[in-house]
Design a protein around this motif. Sequence first.
Motif, mmCIF file in Angstrom:
data_model
loop_
_atom_site.group_PDB
_atom_site.id
_atom_site.type_symbol
_atom_site.label_atom_id
_atom_site.label_comp_id
_atom_site.label_asym_id
_atom_site.label_seq_id
_atom_site.Cartn_x
_atom_site.Cartn_y
_atom_site.Cartn_z
ATOM 1 N N SER A 1 57.928 6.105 67.014
ATOM 2 C CA SER A 1 56.795 6.394 66.133
ATOM 3 C C SER A 1 55.680 5.404 66.421
ATOM 4 O O SER A 1 55.911 4.316 66.952
ATOM 5 C CB SER A 1 57.217 6.312 64.663
ATOM 6 N N PHE A 2 54.457 5.802 66.075
ATOM 7 C CA PHE A 2 53.319 4.913 66.276
ATOM 8 C C PHE A 2 52.257 5.172 65.212
ATOM 9 O O PHE A 2 52.219 6.232 64.595
ATOM 10 C CB PHE A 2 52.729 5.067 67.692
ATOM 11 N N ASP A 3 51.439 4.166 64.993
ATOM 12 C CA ASP A 3 50.339 4.226 64.043
ATOM 13 C C ASP A 3 49.102 3.741 64.774
ATOM 14 O O ASP A 3 49.127 2.672 65.390
ATOM 15 C CB ASP A 3 50.631 3.356 62.819
ATOM 16 N N LYS B 1 45.911 2.008 64.610
ATOM 17 C CA LYS B 1 45.185 1.114 63.705
ATOM 18 C C LYS B 1 43.688 1.381 63.801
ATOM 19 O O LYS B 1 43.161 1.654 64.872
ATOM 20 C CB LYS B 1 45.459 -0.352 64.052
ATOM 21 N N TYR C 1 37.293 5.550 56.710
ATOM 22 C CA TYR C 1 38.330 6.058 55.818
ATOM 23 C C TYR C 1 37.668 6.513 54.525
ATOM 24 O O TYR C 1 36.777 5.860 54.012
ATOM 25 C CB TYR C 1 39.373 4.982 55.522
ATOM 26 N N ASP D 1 46.635 9.623 61.430
ATOM 27 C CA ASP D 1 46.649 8.567 62.448
ATOM 28 C C ASP D 1 48.060 8.059 62.749
ATOM 29 O O ASP D 1 48.231 7.021 63.370
ATOM 30 C CB ASP D 1 45.744 7.405 62.049
ATOM 31 N N ASP D 2 49.059 8.806 62.311
ATOM 32 C CA ASP D 2 50.460 8.461 62.591
ATOM 33 C C ASP D 2 51.042 9.493 63.543
ATOM 34 O O ASP D 2 50.737 10.680 63.446
ATOM 35 C CB ASP D 2 51.286 8.446 61.301
#
Length: 134
Positions: free
Chosen positions: A13-15, A17, A53, A115-116
Amino acid sequence: MAYATHHNLELMSFDIKTAFIHAGLSTEIYTKQILGHPLTNSSSVLRLLRALYGLWQSIYEFYMLLWKVLVSLGLTHCKVDHGVFFGRWTSRPHANISMPADGTDLILIIPVHVDDGLAATNSIPLYTWFFTKL
């Protein structure tokens, strides 16, 4: 996840930033001045140049940026779910990536939510290359 388990794929998994800040805005959006930092004319408004955001437009702008990047890396978006991207390579996309020993193609599946992301692959070097490019 069931597909990855059935085909013995690795999951990561990744986010991303500060994802929205990387995306510019294709439409003009204006905002009031920030309290405590007024310009000389307090009735002036500020034009946003980057997605932030909290803006409805930000999610769309970031998706379009992400779509362009993923397509440039050889992935295709799923026609049924535009949040899922997949790639299949019959030859190495980079010299550091070796083909699977069992003779199958390299596979990378990327479902994205805002964004995930999640990555399912049969090659850790392929994922590393992808993430470096991302």
